[in-house]
Design a protein around this motif. Structure first.
Motif, mmCIF file in Angstrom:
data_model
loop_
_atom_site.group_PDB
_atom_site.id
_atom_site.type_symbol
_atom_site.label_atom_id
_atom_site.label_comp_id
_atom_site.label_asym_id
_atom_site.label_seq_id
_atom_site.Cartn_x
_atom_site.Cartn_y
_atom_site.Cartn_z
ATOM 1 N N GLU A 131 23.012 27.161 8.102
ATOM 2 C CA GLU A 131 22.916 26.182 9.304
ATOM 3 C C GLU A 131 23.066 26.357 10.667
ATOM 4 O OE1 GLU A 131 25.543 22.585 8.204
ATOM 5 O OE2 GLU A 131 25.162 23.188 6.013
ATOM 6 N N THR A 132 22.680 27.927 11.079
ATOM 7 C CA THR A 132 22.954 28.423 12.378
ATOM 8 C C THR A 132 21.989 27.878 13.129
ATOM 9 O OG1 THR A 132 23.679 30.282 11.274
ATOM 10 C CG2 THR A 132 22.900 30.356 13.579
ATOM 11 N N TYR A 159 17.540 20.253 16.095
ATOM 12 C CA TYR A 159 18.492 20.945 15.153
ATOM 13 C C TYR A 159 18.860 20.304 13.961
ATOM 14 C CZ TYR A 159 22.595 22.775 13.162
ATOM 15 O OH TYR A 159 23.583 23.325 12.295
ATOM 16 N N VAL A 160 19.320 18.772 14.275
ATOM 17 C CA VAL A 160 19.881 18.210 13.103
ATOM 18 C C VAL A 160 18.555 17.739 12.245
ATOM 19 C CG1 VAL A 160 19.627 15.980 14.523
ATOM 20 C CG2 VAL A 160 21.394 16.180 12.648
ATOM 21 N N ASP A 202 21.990 15.232 7.865
ATOM 22 C CA ASP A 202 22.593 16.103 8.472
ATOM 23 C C ASP A 202 23.164 15.458 9.641
ATOM 24 O OD1 ASP A 202 23.446 19.129 8.879
ATOM 25 O OD2 ASP A 202 23.006 18.402 10.629
ATOM 26 N N SER A 250 25.533 15.573 13.228
ATOM 27 C CA SER A 250 25.967 16.801 14.501
ATOM 28 C C SER A 250 26.447 15.844 15.625
ATOM 29 C CB SER A 250 24.828 17.601 14.726
ATOM 30 O OG SER A 250 24.534 18.777 13.861
ATOM 31 N N ILE A 283 26.408 21.565 20.354
ATOM 32 C CA ILE A 283 26.822 20.858 18.984
ATOM 33 C C ILE A 283 28.152 21.390 18.574
ATOM 34 C CG2 ILE A 283 25.888 21.295 16.688
ATOM 35 C CD1 ILE A 283 23.130 21.916 17.823
ATOM 36 N N GLY A 333 30.127 21.608 15.421
ATOM 37 C CA GLY A 333 29.982 21.397 14.120
ATOM 38 C C GLY A 333 31.472 21.090 13.376
ATOM 39 N N LYS A 334 31.730 21.677 12.061
ATOM 40 C CA LYS A 334 32.967 21.860 11.652
ATOM 41 C C LYS A 334 33.703 22.824 12.177
ATOM 42 C CE LYS A 334 30.833 20.120 7.340
ATOM 43 N NZ LYS A 334 30.426 20.440 5.891
ATOM 44 N N ALA A 357 32.109 17.406 11.056
ATOM 45 C CA ALA A 357 31.637 17.650 12.559
ATOM 46 C C ALA A 357 32.277 17.109 13.405
ATOM 47 C CB ALA A 357 30.114 17.047 12.363
#
Length: 196
Positions: free
Chosen positions: A33-34, A44-45, A74, A76, A83, A85-86, A151
């Motif tokens: 998921e980079t 990206y998403v 997904d 974000s 972005i 993320g978690k 996220a």
């Protein structure tokens, strides 16, 4: 009789997908998921959802399972083109929540449905405004543990919902699976409660 596979381990997505009336099973779909260098958050998403759906499809092929549609999603959180993320740890969660305090951010949730014909995608965009948060409110919330697997370090369906002063978009999209968009996508493939 399974109609669909959900490529997600998220309990929230499982609960939401059940509301569409489709009979499904969950499968694993591990991916990297980079984000790519200078990748647009919307690109990206969508890429993440497509890669999850395709990973799930490969899993079906490798296991010799019946090839039924694979749904992936997904989510974000985007603030100032970054972005979120978690969170990696509590300090990261605190940092994210401080950024979001008193500000409006976007939550992008993409859908990808992989079938033998290809991949269909959808993108749900919601704008979420947080109230001004005190350091104590942030610390107490992080101490609850809720932000750690989400996220942007918050869950709108839990205690994090207390921080949301305004939502323009899909509540279920912010949770991780926009119900209306999901039902409409499935209906196009003859699946779920909205299928004719």
């Amino acid at each position: 009789m399974t109609q669909l596979y959900l490529a997600s381990g998220s309990p929230r997505r499982k609960e939401l997908l059940a509301q569409t009336g489709v009979i499904f099973e969950r499968i694993a779909a591990p991916i990297d998921e980079t984000p790519q260098p200078k990748e647009n958050p919307r690109d990206y998403v969508i890429r993440m959802a497509v890669e999850k759906a395709e990973s799930g499809w490969r899993h079906l092929e490798e296991m010799g399972l019946a090839l039924k549609p694979v749904l992936a999603s997904d989510t974000s959180v985007i603030f100032a083109d970054e972005i979120l993320g978690k969170p990696l740890d509590a300090a990261d969660a605190i940092n994210m929540l401080r950024k979001l305090s008193g500000q409006t951010h976007e939550v992008l949730t993409s859908l990808a449905l992989k079938t033998e014909a290809g991949v269909d995608t959808r993108l749900s965009i919601s704008r979420v405004t947080f109230a001004d948060l005190t350091d104590a409110q942030i610390a107490n919330y992080v101490a609850s543990g809720e932000p750690m697997d989400k996220a942007g370090a918050y869950g709108i369906q839990g205690l994090g919902g207390l921080f949301v002063s305004h939502l323009d978009g899909s509540f279920t999209g912010v949770m991780g699976l926009p119900l209306h968009d999901t039902a409409a996508l499935l209906a196009q493939h003859g699946l779920g409660a909205l299928a004719e």
